[in-house]
Design a protein around this motif. Structure first.
Motif, PDB file in Angstrom:
ATOM      1  N   MET A   1     -14.595  -2.502  -3.705  1.00 19.09           N
ATOM      2  CA  MET A   1     -15.676  -1.582  -3.391  1.00 19.09           C
ATOM      3  C   MET A   1     -16.928  -1.889  -4.209  1.00 19.09           C
ATOM      4  SD  MET A   1     -13.795   2.069  -2.755  1.00 19.09           S
ATOM      5  CE  MET A   1     -12.810   2.037  -4.228  1.00 19.09           C
ATOM      6  N   LEU A   2     -16.760  -2.168  -5.503  1.00 20.92           N
ATOM      7  CA  LEU A   2     -17.899  -2.474  -6.359  1.00 20.92           C
ATOM      8  C   LEU A   2     -18.562  -3.783  -5.930  1.00 20.92           C
ATOM      9  CD1 LEU A   2     -19.648  -1.680  -8.741  1.00 20.92           C
ATOM     10  CD2 LEU A   2     -17.995  -2.803 -10.234  1.00 20.92           C
ATOM     11  N   LYS A   3     -17.749  -4.768  -5.633  1.00 19.95           N
ATOM     12  CA  LYS A   3     -18.282  -6.060  -5.193  1.00 19.95           C
ATOM     13  C   LYS A   3     -19.101  -5.899  -3.916  1.00 19.95           C
ATOM     14  CE  LYS A   3     -15.839  -9.154  -3.003  1.00 19.95           C
ATOM     15  NZ  LYS A   3     -14.773 -10.043  -2.626  1.00 19.95           N
ATOM     16  N   THR A   4     -18.584  -5.149  -2.963  1.00 18.31           N
ATOM     17  CA  THR A   4     -19.293  -4.926  -1.701  1.00 18.31           C
ATOM     18  C   THR A   4     -20.576  -4.138  -1.934  1.00 18.31           C
ATOM     19  OG1 THR A   4     -17.219  -4.985  -0.484  1.00 18.31           O
ATOM     20  CG2 THR A   4     -19.077  -3.949   0.617  1.00 18.31           C
ATOM     21  N   TYR A   5     -20.525  -3.132  -2.781  1.00 15.59           N
ATOM     22  CA  TYR A   5     -21.712  -2.341  -3.087  1.00 15.59           C
ATOM     23  C   TYR A   5     -22.809  -3.216  -3.688  1.00 15.59           C
ATOM     24  CZ  TYR A   5     -24.755   1.213  -5.070  1.00 15.59           C
ATOM     25  OH  TYR A   5     -25.852   1.974  -5.386  1.00 15.59           O
TER      26      TYR A   5
END
Length: 87
Positions: free
Chosen positions: A76-80
């Motif tokens: 999720m953090l990577k995509t954000y």
């Protein structure tokens, strides 16, 4: 009669691996279909580890439990970050 002194070799082929991104997408859709707020439910699961935050609809609960919670947060953090051009 078989030779009982040799060790038999048994190999189990693992099934196809599913990514954290795919798991999150499936779980998000299942939660939405059941009328839940997917963000709140996924956050509840990640924070507590309690799988009852995730519906069993479409196998979402068993699917999300196959992935470590820190791997879900990482995805999720990577995509954000990628979508906000922080590179």
């Amino acid at each position: 009669m078989k030779n009982m002194t040799n060790t038999q070799f048994f190999q189990v082929e693992s099934g196809p691996q599913i990514s954290a991104k795919d798991i999150l997408e499936i779980v998000y859709k299942a939660l939405s279909e059941k009328g839940y707020n997917p963000v709140n439910q996924i956050v509840g699961y990640i924070m507590s580890g309690d799988p009852t935050y995730i519906t069993s609809h479409n196998g979402a609960r068993s699917l999300i439990m196959k992935m470590e919670r820190d791997e879900l947060v990482e995805e999720m953090l990577k995509t954000y970050i990628e979508h906000n051009e922080w590179k």
